[in-house]
Design an enzyme around this catalytic site. Structure first.
Site, PDB file in Angstrom:
ATOM      1  N   ARG A 224       0.844  -1.188   0.000  1.00 28.00           N
ATOM      2  CA  ARG A 224       0.000   0.000   0.000  1.00 28.00           C
ATOM      3  C   ARG A 224       0.887   1.248   0.000  1.00 28.00           C
ATOM      4  NH1 ARG A 224      -3.657  -2.550  -1.620  1.00 28.00           N
ATOM      5  NH2 ARG A 224      -5.584  -3.099  -0.551  1.00 28.00           N
ATOM      6  N   HIS A 272      -1.628   0.868  -9.642  1.00 27.69           N
ATOM      7  CA  HIS A 272      -2.265  -0.084  -8.723  1.00 27.69           C
ATOM      8  C   HIS A 272      -2.903  -1.245  -9.508  1.00 27.69           C
ATOM      9  CE1 HIS A 272      -4.309  -0.496  -4.539  1.00 27.69           C
ATOM     10  NE2 HIS A 272      -4.188  -1.677  -5.104  1.00 27.69           N
TER      11      HIS A 272
HETATM   12  P1  NDP Z   1      -1.893 -11.916   4.141  1.00 28.23           P
HETATM   13  O1  NDP Z   1      -2.775 -11.452   5.239  1.00 28.23           O
HETATM   14  O2  NDP Z   1      -2.065 -13.297   3.609  1.00 28.23           O
HETATM   15  O3  NDP Z   1      -0.371 -11.790   4.600  1.00 28.23           O
HETATM   16  C1  NDP Z   1       0.125 -10.688   5.291  1.00 28.23           C
HETATM   17  C2  NDP Z   1       1.563 -10.973   5.712  1.00 28.23           C
HETATM   18  O4  NDP Z   1       2.085  -9.783   6.313  1.00 28.23           O
HETATM   19  C3  NDP Z   1       1.649 -12.085   6.760  1.00 28.23           C
HETATM   20  O5  NDP Z   1       2.816 -12.849   6.566  1.00 28.23           O
HETATM   21  C4  NDP Z   1       1.746 -11.292   8.062  1.00 28.23           C
HETATM   22  O6  NDP Z   1       2.413 -11.954   9.126  1.00 28.23           O
HETATM   23  C5  NDP Z   1       2.583 -10.111   7.604  1.00 28.23           C
HETATM   24  N1  NDP Z   1       2.437  -8.992   8.535  1.00 28.23           N
HETATM   25  C6  NDP Z   1       1.300  -8.347   8.900  1.00 28.23           C
HETATM   26  N2  NDP Z   1       1.590  -7.385   9.806  1.00 28.23           N
HETATM   27  C7  NDP Z   1       2.926  -7.438  10.003  1.00 28.23           C
HETATM   28  C8  NDP Z   1       3.826  -6.723  10.834  1.00 28.23           C
HETATM   29  N3  NDP Z   1       3.408  -5.748  11.642  1.00 28.23           N
HETATM   30  N4  NDP Z   1       5.131  -7.050  10.792  1.00 28.23           N
HETATM   31  C9  NDP Z   1       5.566  -8.059  10.000  1.00 28.23           C
HETATM   32  N5  NDP Z   1       4.783  -8.773   9.179  1.00 28.23           N
HETATM   33  C10 NDP Z   1       3.466  -8.467   9.196  1.00 28.23           C
HETATM   34  O7  NDP Z   1      -2.019 -10.835   2.977  1.00 28.23           O
HETATM   35  P2  NDP Z   1      -1.837 -11.057   1.407  1.00 28.23           P
HETATM   36  O8  NDP Z   1      -0.529 -11.694   1.173  1.00 28.23           O
HETATM   37  O9  NDP Z   1      -3.039 -11.675   0.822  1.00 28.23           O
HETATM   38  O10 NDP Z   1      -1.826  -9.520   0.901  1.00 28.23           O
HETATM   39  C11 NDP Z   1      -0.851  -8.607   1.344  1.00 28.23           C
HETATM   40  C12 NDP Z   1      -1.189  -7.200   0.871  1.00 28.23           C
HETATM   41  O11 NDP Z   1      -0.930  -7.053  -0.507  1.00 28.23           O
HETATM   42  C13 NDP Z   1      -2.639  -6.759   1.001  1.00 28.23           C
HETATM   43  O12 NDP Z   1      -2.973  -6.430   2.333  1.00 28.23           O
HETATM   44  C14 NDP Z   1      -2.703  -5.571   0.076  1.00 28.23           C
HETATM   45  O13 NDP Z   1      -2.365  -4.395   0.772  1.00 28.23           O
HETATM   46  C15 NDP Z   1      -1.619  -5.869  -0.957  1.00 28.23           C
HETATM   47  N6  NDP Z   1      -2.192  -6.106  -2.287  1.00 28.23           N
HETATM   48  C16 NDP Z   1      -1.839  -5.275  -3.303  1.00 28.23           C
HETATM   49  C17 NDP Z   1      -2.331  -5.470  -4.565  1.00 28.23           C
HETATM   50  C18 NDP Z   1      -1.895  -4.611  -5.696  1.00 28.23           C
HETATM   51  O14 NDP Z   1      -2.461  -4.732  -6.799  1.00 28.23           O
HETATM   52  N7  NDP Z   1      -0.895  -3.773  -5.516  1.00 28.23           N
HETATM   53  C19 NDP Z   1      -3.270  -6.565  -4.880  1.00 28.23           C
HETATM   54  C20 NDP Z   1      -3.557  -7.407  -3.734  1.00 28.23           C
HETATM   55  C21 NDP Z   1      -3.043  -7.159  -2.484  1.00 28.23           C
HETATM   56  P3  NDP Z   1       1.851 -13.331   9.729  1.00 28.23           P
HETATM   57  O15 NDP Z   1       2.193 -14.377   8.680  1.00 28.23           O
HETATM   58  O16 NDP Z   1       2.633 -13.505  10.970  1.00 28.23           O
HETATM   59  O17 NDP Z   1       0.379 -13.141   9.919  1.00 28.23           O
HETATM   60  C1  OXD Z   2      -6.126  -5.624  -3.141  1.00 24.56           C
HETATM   61  C2  OXD Z   2      -5.709  -4.609  -4.101  1.00 24.56           C
HETATM   62  O1  OXD Z   2      -5.980  -5.398  -1.938  1.00 24.56           O
HETATM   63  O2  OXD Z   2      -6.101  -4.689  -5.284  1.00 24.56           O
HETATM   64  O3  OXD Z   2      -6.612  -6.684  -3.586  1.00 24.56           O
HETATM   65  O4  OXD Z   2      -4.950  -3.708  -3.750  1.00 24.56           O
END
Ligand code: NDP
Ligand code: OXD
Length: 309
Positions: A224, A272
């Protein structure tokens, strides 16, 4: 019963067609045409207006159109007791890994620097390590970060990943916690951010953390815009500490024209689009979850608003 669709970026017509296929009895109403509030059983949303989900007495499910739910948890008033789900889907994961691998390879093979040299009509070879000599770090080892880490390990990169709790991914060195962050930063020549945006991860990419990357490192931010302190990145690019950046997400979207990143010779900007929710697979998921909550079962991919993802 009806579904309330709220998004300023997705087409309600595509979603109406997709729901027509999987649950023809579900009427899809696009915000602000809510109609009778009592009819709304499920809301499918991207950045919904602050009070849009209140006063829907039969609402059973709030489904995010994205994998990230910061857009929903930060600014929207959520009715108590209604489960919130995020979008988890193989197609979304495949698109994200494609995008991440594309840009890790581009940074590894120094494409942003070569494009800059081309613009300056300069024929010059840059030192090129092998993939097995290149250290790539992924912040976030969840659905998307984990899949990306596995794919990059197949190329032979030295991949490390960082998460909140301890994780194990075959072929990937894993870190967690404050000390883990320092250690992954110190080793990552290419850093990919795939974290969710939460109060803990807000501005995690700043002058201290990016300054802790090895000199000449590249940043790829796919999480983000709120993860990145944009002026800190600009300053580190200017000083030569960072060699390149790929930015798909921004604090303000569309990226304002005055942003220096639009014209920076070694910054790649995309609007994005790293991964995009597909209405067919999205509607199938929402319908499956609606059927679950109608039976009194918890939906799949439910988020914990108190954790923020
Ligand atoms: P998940 O919830 O599956 O994974 C999140 C990961 O981040 C987990 O490993 C989690 O740790 C880790 N995490 C969360 N908080 C912290 C912290 N404070 N410190 C360290 N690690 C942390 O999410 P996704 O993989 O599905 O998606 C990730 C992000 O990608 C979304 O939230 C979104 O913002 C972004 N995104 C962007 C898109 C784009 O087009 N640019 C499209 C889709 C998503 P733990 O394993 O311990 O829970
Ligand atoms: C998502 C994105 O969170 O598109 O899926 O950013």
């Amino acid at each position: 019963m009806a579904l309330l669709f709220i998004s300023h970026v997705d087409s309600p017509e595509d979603w109406k067609r997709a729901f027509g296929k999987f649950m023809p009895s579900l009427e899809v109403r696009a915000w602000p045409d809510v109609g009778r509030a009592e009819d709304i059983e499920v809301a499918l949303v991207w950045r919904p207006p602050r009070e849009s989900l209140l006063n829907l007495p039969n609402l059973k499910l709030i489904a995010s159109l994205g994998a990230g739910v910061d857009h929903l948890l930060r600014d929207t008033l959520l009715p108590k007791g209604v489960p919130v789900t995020r979008f988890v889907d193989d197609d979304l994961t495949a698109m994200m890994t494609e995008y991440a691998v594309l840009h890790v390879l581009a940074c590894h093979r120094r494409l942003p620097e070569y494009l800059d040299l081309q613009r300056r009509l300069e024929w010059r070879e840059l030192p090129q390590p092998l993939a097995r000599e290149r250290r790539v770090g992924i912040l976030g080892l969840g659905v998307l970060g984990g899949a990306t880490a596995r794919k990059l390990a197949e190329f032979g990169f030295q991949v490390a990943g960082y998460s909140r709790s301890p994780r194990s991914v075959p072929g990937v060195e894993t870190f967690h916690g404050a000390d883990g962050l320092k250690r992954i930063l110190a080793r990552s020549e290419i850093l990919v951010c795939l974290l969710p945006l939460t109060p803990e991860t807000e501005a995690i990419l700043n002058k201290e953390t990016l300054g802790a990357l090895p000199k000449g490192a590249a940043l790829i931010n796919l999480g983000r815009g709120g993860h990145l302190v944009e002026p800190d990145l600009a300053a580190l690019m200017e000083s030569g500490h960072l060699s390149a950046a790929v930015l798909d997400v921004f604090r303000k979207e569309p990226l304002p024209l005055e942003s220096p990143f639009w014209r920076h010779p070694r910054v790649i900007v995309t609007p994005h689009v790293a991964s995009i929710t597909n209405p067919e697979s999205g509607a199938r998921k929402v319908v499956a979850n609606l059927e679950r909550v109608r039976k009194g079962l918890p939906p799949q991919d439910q988020v914990d608003p108190s954790v923020g993802y």
